[in-house]
Design an enzyme around this catalytic site. Structure first.
Site, mmCIF file in Angstrom:
data_model
loop_
_atom_site.group_PDB
_atom_site.id
_atom_site.type_symbol
_atom_site.label_atom_id
_atom_site.label_comp_id
_atom_site.label_asym_id
_atom_site.label_seq_id
_atom_site.Cartn_x
_atom_site.Cartn_y
_atom_site.Cartn_z
ATOM 1 N N GLY A 54 0.793 -1.227 0.000
ATOM 2 C CA GLY A 54 0.000 0.000 0.000
ATOM 3 C C GLY A 54 0.820 1.270 0.000
ATOM 4 O O GLY A 54 0.333 2.332 0.405
ATOM 5 N N HIS A 69 9.531 6.126 3.556
ATOM 6 C CA HIS A 69 9.073 6.747 4.802
ATOM 7 C C HIS A 69 8.670 5.658 5.779
ATOM 8 O O HIS A 69 8.226 4.568 5.382
ATOM 9 C CB HIS A 69 7.902 7.711 4.566
ATOM 10 C CG HIS A 69 6.761 7.103 3.806
ATOM 11 N ND1 HIS A 69 6.778 6.968 2.436
ATOM 12 C CD2 HIS A 69 5.566 6.582 4.218
ATOM 13 C CE1 HIS A 69 5.645 6.396 2.043
ATOM 14 N NE2 HIS A 69 4.890 6.140 3.110
HETATM 15 P P1 5GP Z 1 2.020 5.083 2.536
HETATM 16 O O1 5GP Z 1 0.681 4.505 2.260
HETATM 17 O O2 5GP Z 1 2.749 5.519 1.279
HETATM 18 O O3 5GP Z 1 2.878 4.218 3.418
HETATM 19 O O4 5GP Z 1 1.769 6.365 3.409
HETATM 20 C C1 5GP Z 1 1.746 7.671 2.904
HETATM 21 C C2 5GP Z 1 1.300 8.560 4.038
HETATM 22 O O5 5GP Z 1 1.599 9.888 3.689
HETATM 23 C C3 5GP Z 1 -0.197 8.482 4.329
HETATM 24 O O6 5GP Z 1 -0.386 8.093 5.685
HETATM 25 C C4 5GP Z 1 -0.676 9.894 4.060
HETATM 26 O O7 5GP Z 1 -1.671 10.309 4.969
HETATM 27 C C5 5GP Z 1 0.580 10.719 4.176
HETATM 28 N N1 5GP Z 1 0.618 11.909 3.339
HETATM 29 C C6 5GP Z 1 0.357 11.969 2.003
HETATM 30 N N2 5GP Z 1 0.545 13.223 1.552
HETATM 31 C C7 5GP Z 1 0.934 13.962 2.621
HETATM 32 C C8 5GP Z 1 1.280 15.336 2.776
HETATM 33 O O8 5GP Z 1 1.267 16.131 1.830
HETATM 34 N N3 5GP Z 1 1.632 15.754 4.018
HETATM 35 C C9 5GP Z 1 1.669 14.887 5.089
HETATM 36 N N4 5GP Z 1 2.030 15.410 6.282
HETATM 37 N N5 5GP Z 1 1.344 13.585 4.972
HETATM 38 C C10 5GP Z 1 0.993 13.129 3.761
#
Ligand code: 5GP
Ligand code: ZN
Length: 116
Positions: A95, A102
């Protein structure tokens, strides 16, 4: 080193706003936009890596710095004693939505364990 059009690179460079909670030479950390726990911090390397699969031996120190930063951030966020979870989503099945490595630091409540 920053990737054009990468939202996390832009956050790291302070080109777009975030609630930054930690920064050092290697790592930045900021509050997730859509938190799923009372504490939900994203910890990112300042160097752009799309996924963990792009890391090489030369990133060994950087990957260690992320772990050490996580512990410091947990302390600052008040969750070090009770515990916290560090999650890395790598690729489609996990996901991963943002293609800049990150780690999610989650805490502040008893967390469930159901990767469904
Ligand atoms: P992934 O699903 O890629 O592991 O998680 C991406 C995370 O990045 C998600 O929890 C989402 O809420 C967060 N996210 C996406 N865009 C932004 C943003 O512009 N600013 C911040 N602070 N979080 C973000
Ligand atoms: Zn990036």
């Amino acid at each position: 080193m920053a990737e054009q059009d990468c939202i996390f690179c832009k956050i790291i460079q302070h080109d777009i706003p975030s609630e930054m909670v930690y920064e050092d030479e290697w790592v930045a950390a900021f509050k997730d936009l859509a938190p799923v726990a009372p504490v939900h911090i994203l910890i990112v390397p300042k160097k752009h890596l799309s996924t963990l699969n792009d890391a090489t031996e030369s990133d060994t120190l950087l990957l260690g710095k992320i772990q050490l930063a996580a512990s410091k951030i947990a302390e600052r966020q008040g969750v070090k004693e009770n515990g916290y979870r560090l999650i890395h989503n790598c690729g489609k099945d996990a996901g991963q939505e943002v293609m800049h490595v990150h780690y999610h630091l989650l805490g502040g409540k008893t967390l469930g364990w159901s990767p469904d």
